[in-house]
Enzyme design. Sequence first.
Site, PDB file in Angstrom:
ATOM      1  N   GLY A  19      18.923 -38.164 -42.955  1.00 43.33           N
ATOM      2  CA  GLY A  19      19.090 -38.962 -44.159  1.00 43.33           C
ATOM      3  C   GLY A  19      17.847 -39.131 -45.026  1.00 43.33           C
ATOM      4  O   GLY A  19      17.091 -38.193 -45.277  1.00 43.33           O
ATOM      5  N   ILE A  20      17.638 -40.366 -45.472  1.00 42.66           N
ATOM      6  CA  ILE A  20      16.557 -40.676 -46.409  1.00 42.66           C
ATOM      7  C   ILE A  20      15.189 -40.425 -45.759  1.00 42.66           C
ATOM      8  O   ILE A  20      14.291 -39.850 -46.378  1.00 42.66           O
ATOM      9  CB  ILE A  20      16.692 -42.148 -46.899  1.00 42.66           C
ATOM     10  CG1 ILE A  20      17.982 -42.303 -47.718  1.00 42.66           C
ATOM     11  CG2 ILE A  20      15.469 -42.566 -47.717  1.00 42.66           C
ATOM     12  CD1 ILE A  20      18.349 -43.755 -48.061  1.00 42.66           C
ATOM     13  N   SER A  39      12.429 -41.098 -34.021  1.00 45.91           N
ATOM     14  CA  SER A  39      13.824 -41.555 -33.970  1.00 45.91           C
ATOM     15  C   SER A  39      14.141 -41.716 -32.491  1.00 45.91           C
ATOM     16  O   SER A  39      13.267 -41.473 -31.646  1.00 45.91           O
ATOM     17  CB  SER A  39      14.779 -40.554 -34.628  1.00 45.91           C
ATOM     18  OG  SER A  39      15.090 -39.503 -33.727  1.00 45.91           O
ATOM     19  N   ARG A  40      15.376 -42.102 -32.173  1.00 44.93           N
ATOM     20  CA  ARG A  40      15.714 -42.338 -30.766  1.00 44.93           C
ATOM     21  C   ARG A  40      16.194 -41.085 -30.054  1.00 44.93           C
ATOM     22  O   ARG A  40      16.236 -41.036 -28.834  1.00 44.93           O
ATOM     23  CB  ARG A  40      16.795 -43.423 -30.677  1.00 44.93           C
ATOM     24  CG  ARG A  40      16.308 -44.796 -31.094  1.00 44.93           C
ATOM     25  CD  ARG A  40      17.470 -45.733 -31.301  1.00 44.93           C
ATOM     26  NE  ARG A  40      18.369 -45.213 -32.320  1.00 44.93           N
ATOM     27  CZ  ARG A  40      19.553 -45.726 -32.610  1.00 44.93           C
ATOM     28  NH1 ARG A  40      19.990 -46.767 -31.951  1.00 44.93           N
ATOM     29  NH2 ARG A  40      20.280 -45.193 -33.566  1.00 44.93           N
ATOM     30  N   VAL A  66      12.683 -48.315 -32.659  1.00 47.68           N
ATOM     31  CA  VAL A  66      11.859 -49.294 -33.393  1.00 47.68           C
ATOM     32  C   VAL A  66      12.305 -50.744 -33.171  1.00 47.68           C
ATOM     33  O   VAL A  66      11.604 -51.665 -33.560  1.00 47.68           O
ATOM     34  CB  VAL A  66      11.795 -49.004 -34.917  1.00 47.68           C
ATOM     35  CG1 VAL A  66      11.149 -47.666 -35.195  1.00 47.68           C
ATOM     36  CG2 VAL A  66      13.165 -49.119 -35.561  1.00 47.68           C
ATOM     37  N   TYR A 160      23.074 -57.389 -42.392  1.00 48.39           N
ATOM     38  CA  TYR A 160      22.323 -56.253 -42.941  1.00 48.39           C
ATOM     39  C   TYR A 160      21.598 -56.679 -44.220  1.00 48.39           C
ATOM     40  O   TYR A 160      20.402 -56.424 -44.381  1.00 48.39           O
ATOM     41  CB  TYR A 160      23.303 -55.112 -43.233  1.00 48.39           C
ATOM     42  CG  TYR A 160      22.689 -53.906 -43.916  1.00 48.39           C
ATOM     43  CD1 TYR A 160      21.962 -52.966 -43.186  1.00 48.39           C
ATOM     44  CD2 TYR A 160      22.851 -53.700 -45.291  1.00 48.39           C
ATOM     45  CE1 TYR A 160      21.402 -51.858 -43.809  1.00 48.39           C
ATOM     46  CE2 TYR A 160      22.297 -52.601 -45.917  1.00 48.39           C
ATOM     47  CZ  TYR A 160      21.585 -51.673 -45.174  1.00 48.39           C
ATOM     48  OH  TYR A 160      21.028 -50.579 -45.800  1.00 48.39           O
ATOM     49  N   ARG A 194      23.881 -40.428 -50.170  1.00 51.41           N
ATOM     50  CA  ARG A 194      24.681 -39.571 -49.292  1.00 51.41           C
ATOM     51  C   ARG A 194      23.972 -39.341 -47.944  1.00 51.41           C
ATOM     52  O   ARG A 194      23.113 -38.476 -47.836  1.00 51.41           O
ATOM     53  CB  ARG A 194      24.937 -38.219 -49.983  1.00 51.41           C
ATOM     54  CG  ARG A 194      26.026 -37.363 -49.324  1.00 51.41           C
ATOM     55  CD  ARG A 194      26.074 -35.949 -49.892  1.00 51.41           C
ATOM     56  NE  ARG A 194      26.002 -35.926 -51.341  1.00 51.41           N
ATOM     57  CZ  ARG A 194      27.043 -36.108 -52.154  1.00 51.41           C
ATOM     58  NH1 ARG A 194      28.229 -36.313 -51.649  1.00 51.41           N
ATOM     59  NH2 ARG A 194      26.875 -36.073 -53.469  1.00 51.41           N
ATOM     60  N   THR A 195      24.302 -40.142 -46.937  1.00 48.34           N
ATOM     61  CA  THR A 195      23.759 -39.999 -45.569  1.00 48.34           C
ATOM     62  C   THR A 195      24.852 -40.441 -44.597  1.00 48.34           C
ATOM     63  O   THR A 195      25.951 -40.801 -45.020  1.00 48.34           O
ATOM     64  CB  THR A 195      22.537 -40.918 -45.335  1.00 48.34           C
ATOM     65  OG1 THR A 195      22.990 -42.282 -45.315  1.00 48.34           O
ATOM     66  CG2 THR A 195      21.471 -40.766 -46.412  1.00 48.34           C
TER      67      THR A 195
HETATM   68  P1  NDP Z   1      20.730 -42.454 -41.396  1.00 50.56           P
HETATM   69  O1  NDP Z   1      21.628 -43.083 -40.412  1.00 50.56           O
HETATM   70  O2  NDP Z   1      21.140 -41.199 -42.090  1.00 50.56           O
HETATM   71  O3  NDP Z   1      19.289 -42.208 -40.736  1.00 50.56           O
HETATM   72  C1  NDP Z   1      18.634 -43.234 -40.074  1.00 50.56           C
HETATM   73  C2  NDP Z   1      17.406 -42.680 -39.371  1.00 50.56           C
HETATM   74  O4  NDP Z   1      16.765 -43.736 -38.661  1.00 50.56           O
HETATM   75  C3  NDP Z   1      17.744 -41.634 -38.337  1.00 50.56           C
HETATM   76  O5  NDP Z   1      16.684 -40.734 -38.209  1.00 50.56           O
HETATM   77  C4  NDP Z   1      17.915 -42.475 -37.079  1.00 50.56           C
HETATM   78  O6  NDP Z   1      17.791 -41.697 -35.904  1.00 50.56           O
HETATM   79  C5  NDP Z   1      16.783 -43.460 -37.265  1.00 50.56           C
HETATM   80  N1  NDP Z   1      16.972 -44.706 -36.534  1.00 50.56           N
HETATM   81  C6  NDP Z   1      18.035 -45.547 -36.568  1.00 50.56           C
HETATM   82  N2  NDP Z   1      17.842 -46.577 -35.737  1.00 50.56           N
HETATM   83  C7  NDP Z   1      16.638 -46.390 -35.155  1.00 50.56           C
HETATM   84  C8  NDP Z   1      15.886 -47.097 -34.182  1.00 50.56           C
HETATM   85  N3  NDP Z   1      16.349 -48.229 -33.638  1.00 50.56           N
HETATM   86  N4  NDP Z   1      14.684 -46.602 -33.809  1.00 50.56           N
HETATM   87  C9  NDP Z   1      14.210 -45.459 -34.349  1.00 50.56           C
HETATM   88  N5  NDP Z   1      14.878 -44.742 -35.257  1.00 50.56           N
HETATM   89  C10 NDP Z   1      16.078 -45.201 -35.657  1.00 50.56           C
HETATM   90  O7  NDP Z   1      20.433 -43.619 -42.461  1.00 50.56           O
HETATM   91  P2  NDP Z   1      19.898 -43.561 -43.978  1.00 50.56           P
HETATM   92  O8  NDP Z   1      19.000 -42.416 -44.173  1.00 50.56           O
HETATM   93  O9  NDP Z   1      21.052 -43.750 -44.861  1.00 50.56           O
HETATM   94  O10 NDP Z   1      19.059 -44.918 -43.994  1.00 50.56           O
HETATM   95  C11 NDP Z   1      17.639 -44.976 -44.009  1.00 50.56           C
HETATM   96  C12 NDP Z   1      17.218 -46.334 -44.565  1.00 50.56           C
HETATM   97  O11 NDP Z   1      17.717 -46.456 -45.883  1.00 50.56           O
HETATM   98  C13 NDP Z   1      17.782 -47.517 -43.775  1.00 50.56           C
HETATM   99  O12 NDP Z   1      16.807 -48.523 -43.669  1.00 50.56           O
HETATM  100  C14 NDP Z   1      18.944 -47.978 -44.638  1.00 50.56           C
HETATM  101  O13 NDP Z   1      19.220 -49.339 -44.464  1.00 50.56           O
HETATM  102  C15 NDP Z   1      18.425 -47.671 -46.016  1.00 50.56           C
HETATM  103  N6  NDP Z   1      19.466 -47.562 -47.041  1.00 50.56           N
HETATM  104  C16 NDP Z   1      20.420 -46.574 -46.993  1.00 50.56           C
HETATM  105  C17 NDP Z   1      21.402 -46.510 -47.976  1.00 50.56           C
HETATM  106  C18 NDP Z   1      22.471 -45.458 -47.994  1.00 50.56           C
HETATM  107  O14 NDP Z   1      23.427 -45.566 -48.794  1.00 50.56           O
HETATM  108  N7  NDP Z   1      22.410 -44.424 -47.177  1.00 50.56           N
HETATM  109  C19 NDP Z   1      21.449 -47.490 -49.058  1.00 50.56           C
HETATM  110  C20 NDP Z   1      20.402 -48.464 -49.023  1.00 50.56           C
HETATM  111  C21 NDP Z   1      19.464 -48.494 -48.040  1.00 50.56           C
HETATM  112  P3  NDP Z   1      18.498 -42.154 -34.497  1.00 50.56           P
HETATM  113  O15 NDP Z   1      19.787 -42.820 -34.844  1.00 50.56           O
HETATM  114  O16 NDP Z   1      18.659 -40.886 -33.741  1.00 50.56           O
HETATM  115  O17 NDP Z   1      17.519 -43.084 -33.850  1.00 50.56           O
END
Ligand code: NDP
Length: 255
Positions: A19-20, A39-40, A66, A160, A194-195
Amino acid sequence: AARWNLAGATALVTGGSKGIGHAIVEELAGFGARVHTCSRNAAELEECRRRWEEKGLQVTVFVCDVSVRGDREDLMATVRATFGGRLDILVNNAGQSMFKDTLECTGEDYSRIMATNLESCFHLSQLAHPLLLAAAGGGGSVVNISSIAGFIGLPALAVYSMTKGAMNQLTRSLATEWASDSIRVNCVAPGGIRTDISSDKTIDPELVKKEMARLPMGRIGEPEEVASMVAFLCMPAASYMTGQVICIDGGHTKA
Ligand code: NDP
């Protein structure tokens, strides 16, 4: 052009496997930064690392949850070792969403989302402070990834949204507290991107329809469109900018 560059900078981006966060890793590394991410999921992370290496990007990875205090300490120890005690950029991106009516949220739900999104951001910033102080050119830069949910009320997203509203405030607080250390702290608040989060099956499709109808640009955003703002905020070009929360949302919060 050095003002619009990250050559030689060192960066920690949490949650870079998807994602982002993934787009932020590629954007920063593309501008010449050395990036450490976590990441995890070990297998996913290693697959990312392999592809980044193929592309010639300088990225190292570390498995870390995290939401766990000890994991955050271990993560920062690897950052210290990898970058020789100096960190120019911290991006607090890792986060999880939870679409659930308030009356159905358990104590465990509350603690998990708070620890993952908010406590991680606060504690990693604390842990990074000595490394940011040692940044090249005196004082590094922190970028938090919050959400437009931290500005507007959305049903089934209370916990959230509380974490994201608090990240917006933490950004302003740290910006003022650490300005004398030459550390800048800013925040990017994305709208629908888009994620995996935006394709979550537990989102109410009626809510999505309603929100899309009042979204000026009428389309969802791409991770790269968030990553470009993050990169800018970390560049010397943004040297007088701190304490700001910038929405990348197609006009969503301004409609
Ligand atoms: P994704 O689910 O696509 O990606 C999240 C990433 O964070 C993954 O690499 C995931 O890997 C990692 N992650 C999640 N939980 C943990 C954890 N406990 N420890 C370490 N790594 C972790 O999410 P997005 O890219 O959409 O979101 C990224 C950020 O952007 C977030 O903070 C979200 O709240 C924010 N955001 C997203 C929006 C959207 O529409 N997509 C809108 C507004 C904000 P893994 O699960 O394998 O650990």
